[in-house]
Structure formats: C-alpha cells, structure tokens
Design a protein around this motif. Structure first.
Motif, PDB file in Angstrom:
ATOM      1  N   ALA A  31       0.825  -1.208   0.000  1.00  0.00           N
ATOM      2  CA  ALA A  31       0.000   0.000   0.000  1.00  0.00           C
ATOM      3  C   ALA A  31       0.856   1.254   0.000  1.00  0.00           C
ATOM      4  N   SER A  32       1.969   1.232   0.718  1.00  0.00           N
ATOM      5  CA  SER A  32       2.809   2.415   0.861  1.00  0.00           C
ATOM      6  C   SER A  32       3.765   2.597  -0.308  1.00  0.00           C
ATOM      7  N   LEU A  33       4.397   1.519  -0.741  1.00  0.00           N
ATOM      8  CA  LEU A  33       5.473   1.621  -1.720  1.00  0.00           C
ATOM      9  C   LEU A  33       5.088   1.148  -3.121  1.00  0.00           C
ATOM     10  N   GLY A  34       4.043   0.326  -3.221  1.00  0.00           N
ATOM     11  CA  GLY A  34       3.627  -0.158  -4.530  1.00  0.00           C
ATOM     12  C   GLY A  34       4.614  -1.107  -5.176  1.00  0.00           C
ATOM     13  N   ILE A  35       5.340  -1.871  -4.360  1.00  0.00           N
ATOM     14  CA  ILE A  35       6.336  -2.811  -4.872  1.00  0.00           C
ATOM     15  C   ILE A  35       5.786  -4.229  -4.789  1.00  0.00           C
ATOM     16  N   ILE A  36       5.979  -5.000  -5.847  1.00  0.00           N
ATOM     17  CA  ILE A  36       5.636  -6.421  -5.847  1.00  0.00           C
ATOM     18  C   ILE A  36       6.884  -7.211  -5.460  1.00  0.00           C
TER      19      ILE A  36
END
Length: 475
Positions: free
Chosen positions: A196-201
């Motif tokens: 949610a915060s960083l948008g990293i998979i």
C-alpha cells in the motif's frame, strides 16, 4: 487550565480510498487500494494485503472477490451529507486525502484529469462553507496501479517526477482552500504496509528489502521536492511529515530487551530525522551497512533534503508496543504487553503511550505537531431503536485526549487532534466495515449492504461537548 490554544483544531481523519468509493467515476483510474479484497475468513489480526508477491498480486487484481474500497461508504457522491453531519458535531477540521488516480488516473499522464480536480474544488469549498478546515494528505495508500505494473512503484526513481507533478497540480489548485498538507501517510510503515505504501511487488528474488529502502529514499526525496514546490507556490502553505507511532518500551528490565527497544526506537526516529533534520543519521547508515543494504544517495538528494525540511510533524497513535531482544535470529520481536487490555483485533489500549510519544517527539524536534489519527476499532451494536451506546469509545478518546493535554501542559506545541475516523469507513488493513471507529454509525455491512444511514452514536454528542469546551470538560 488545560493550556489548549483557542485556535486549536478539533476534528477527524479519513482516507479517500476507504471512504469515497465510485472507483471508476469521472475517469478515475485503478489504485492499489482498489484491488484489496475482503477475506471474511481471515484472522482479525492478519494484514493480508501487506507484502504482495506476484502470485497474490495477480490473484487479487484479477480474482472474483468483493472489493469494499471500490465502494467505500459512498462519500464521493454523498459528501455533503457527511460534511453536514460533521458540522452538526461542530467538527473544526477534517484530515482527508486526495485520490491520486482521480487527478492522474495512470500516474504518468501529461495532463491531469479535470473532472477529478473539479470534484475536490467542490468538496473543499463546501467544507469551508461549513466552517471545516481541510488538512490534506497527498498520498494515502492509493498509488495508481499503472505505476506499480510499469515501474514497480516507488522503487523506480521516475516515480519521484510523477509524484512531484501531481503534487504541484493540487498544491497550486487548492492553495487558497488548504493550508496544511501531509505529503505521505505514515511514511514509516513501509515494512508493515509495504504494498500500500510503496507499490512494490515482491518477486521473491532476494532483492525486496533493498528495493524497499530504495523506494523509501525516493519518497524522502519526493517529500523534499514537494516542500520546495510549495514554498515556490505560496510560502504560507505548511508541509508535514507523518509517522505512525511505533516507539517501544522494553518488555522487561533484561539488558537485551532494553537494548532492543533502544535500537528499534532509533530506527523509528530515522524517518522523521531525515525529513525534519534534513540528513541521513549515522546510525541509519550503519544499519544499512550491517544489513547489506546499499542506496544511491546523490549529492543532489542530500542538498534537497537539507534545504527543504518539513514544517510540522503529524503522528498517528493507536496502541503501544513492547520489544524483546532475544528472538533467536538476532532481531528484536514486538510482543504484547500483558498489562494492557486489547480490542478484538489485538490492539492494546495505552493512553499513556500517547503522552510519552508526543513528549519525546517534541523534545527531539521542537516543531509544531498534530495528532493525525487516534482511535480504536470496535464491533458496535446498533439497537432496535437506532442507537449505539459506545461508552468504550468515549472512554478511549477521553483517556487519550487527557494524555494529549498532559503533553501540551509540558510545552508540546500540538495544534490539532484528529480522531480516526469521525464516521465509520472501510478498514485499511482488513477491508471490513465491522471494525468501526466513528462517532457516526454508517449503516453498511462487510458486504456493502445497508441503507447507508448516518446515525449519531453516544460518542457523537460527547465529542461535540469536548469541542465546544475546547477540551476543558476533560479535566
């Protein structure tokens, strides 16, 4: 005397992705929040939407789930009803966020979406008409999904440029309507609200932790850029950094626990040290070295961080933490404090922790502060005569406001108190409605069913009295 200033702001806080709904109206794009499913069989304490790997990302994006944040509590189309109800409670400020994907649906467009801008024109103007001061968060866990898929979120440095452009558009557009701006919600929760915060998979390739800190650095630089942009637009604008309070106390007097708490707390101060002091502290650089984390911090990054520190500190406080030092792998472990009561979701109640954290932040930084979120979720019962008797909520807020007043008496410059949330909204972590925070009962259930009636709880009238007395009734 409680020493609360006459211009103190009493209010509440919400997020666009938990309240607005209308996820595809007026050209809005998909955000990270729009693919968070409601999982009815998940454990109450489980945050299933934290660090997403590729498999879960694809499953949530393409699955056949109920996605509560796509409808929220219909604030988008019903905002006047909600604002009217808040005005009836004599709320003086509402902290809320702009949905990034209403302004730039994909995040990397050349031109903003005018329909989205017009919506917030109307919303902020109506709030002002009703005497409610907007405090606006620019990024509150609603990153464009396109930026996740094309750039892997904040791990790509180009995202700084996209975010700065979006920020400049909204700062310039609403400068006469909004004075206080929080750049990023709870910037220190990148490890607990990673996706949610960083948008990293998380690609399960061993690079995830380093990518997280690179992404965090990019958020630091973006925050400083936003401050620089704001100064150029209107020097009267106030730009804040926001933390979720994660400061700990040792589980015991065992030196291992004491040292673990000290080291843990220092890495919690790290985020605000960078954005309020303007540089990476040596203890953080040592931490990176000891943990094999390398970040490219350019001279230009150092300069912009140093010259564009935040104007105020916003803090969310819900519960307190204790730490044990001996986990078997050399890392500190957060454990429950057996002395404290908890709600059904495992969140402990410790008002004294609010007094301690706000006092510590004041002693360390000496900048204006606000309580950006404070509350606790409860499973409220709506009676047959359409009442909610929530003495437990009144007791929680009374204790925490007392703690805030103690910090103010000790000299802390606190200018606002925002309850989370003034009316019931979809839960951030579990995407459910039964975890209710509000002074106003919103008649929707976990599946989105209900007539949406806005029903004042007992706490509604209590909080109105607190506001009318500027907190003096608490003493």
């Amino acid at each position: 005397m409680n020493k609360i200033k006459n211009n103190f702001l009493w209010g509440g806080a919400i997020a666009a992705n938990q309240a607005e709904g209308s996820f595809n109206s007026d050209n809005k794009g998909l955000s990270t929040a729009d693919i968070q499913p409601y999982l009815p069989n998940a454990r109450p304490t489980e945050l299933h939407f934290n660090d997403l790997d590729r498999e879960h990302f694809n499953e949530y994006k393409n699955g056949n789930y109920h996605y509560p944040k796509r409808s929220g509590v219909h604030f988008f189309e019903r905002y006047k009803e909600y604002i009217d109800k808040l005005a009836e409670m004599h709320i003086e400020t509402l902290r809320l966020s702009i949905a990034w994907t209403r302004i730039f649906p994909n995040g990397d467009e050349e031109e903003p979406n005018e329909k989205g801008l017009i919506y917030y024109d109307h919303l902020f103007e109506y709030m002002k008409e009703k005497g409610i001061e907007p405090i606006v968060t620019i990024s509150h866990y609603e990153m464009p999904l396109h930026l996740v898929e094309k750039y892997n979120g904040w791990s790509e440095r180009k995202t700084i440029t996209f975010f700065a452009k979006y920020s400049e558009i909204v700062l310039r557009r609403y400068q006469k309507l909004v004075k206080y701006w929080i750049v990023m919600n709870q910037i220190n929760l990148f490890d607990r609200e990673g996706f949610a915060s960083l948008g990293i998979i998380d690609e399960k390739d061993g690079k995830y932790q380093r990518q997280q800190y690179i992404a965090l650095h990019n958020q630091f630089v973006a925050s400083a850029k936003v401050k620089k942009i704001a100064k150029g637009i209107n020097p009267k604008l106030k730009i804040g950094v926001m933390l979720a309070d994660n400061l700990t106390v040792p589980y015991s007097c065992d030196p291992k626990d004491v040292n673990a708490s000290f080291e843990y707390n220092r890495m919690q101060y790290f985020f605000s040290d960078v954005l309020l002091r303007g540089y990476y502290p040596q203890y953080a650089l040592n931490y990176f070295k000891d943990n094999g984390i390398s970040i490219d911090i350019t001279d230009g990054d150092k300069e912009i961080l140093k010259e564009n520190t935040a104007d105020f500190l916003a803090v969310s406080y819900y519960w307190s933490h204790t730490v044990k030092g001996d986990s078997g792998d050399g890392k500190p472990v957060i454990v429950d404090n057996p002395s404290l009561k908890k709600n059904d979701w495992g969140w402990s109640i410790n008002a004294n922790g609010l007094y301690i954290c706000m006092s510590n932040y004041w002693d360390r930084y000496r900048v204006p502060m606000m309580i950006a979120e404070n509350g606790l979720g409860f499973n409220d019962e709506l009676t047959v005569d359409q009442k909610v008797h929530d003495d437990y909520r009144i007791d929680y807020h009374k204790q925490h406001i007392e703690a805030m007043i103690r910090a103010i008496k000790d000299g802390a410059d606190i200018f606002a108190y925002c309850s989370w949330a003034p009316f019931d909204i979809v839960s951030a972590g579990t995407a459910e409605m039964k975890k209710r925070y509000g002074f106003i009962y919103v008649n929707y259930d976990d599946e989105g069913n209900g007539n949406g009636a806005l029903i004042p709880k007992d706490s509604f009238y209590w909080y109105r009295d607190v506001i009318d007395s500027n907190g003096s009734m608490i003493n």
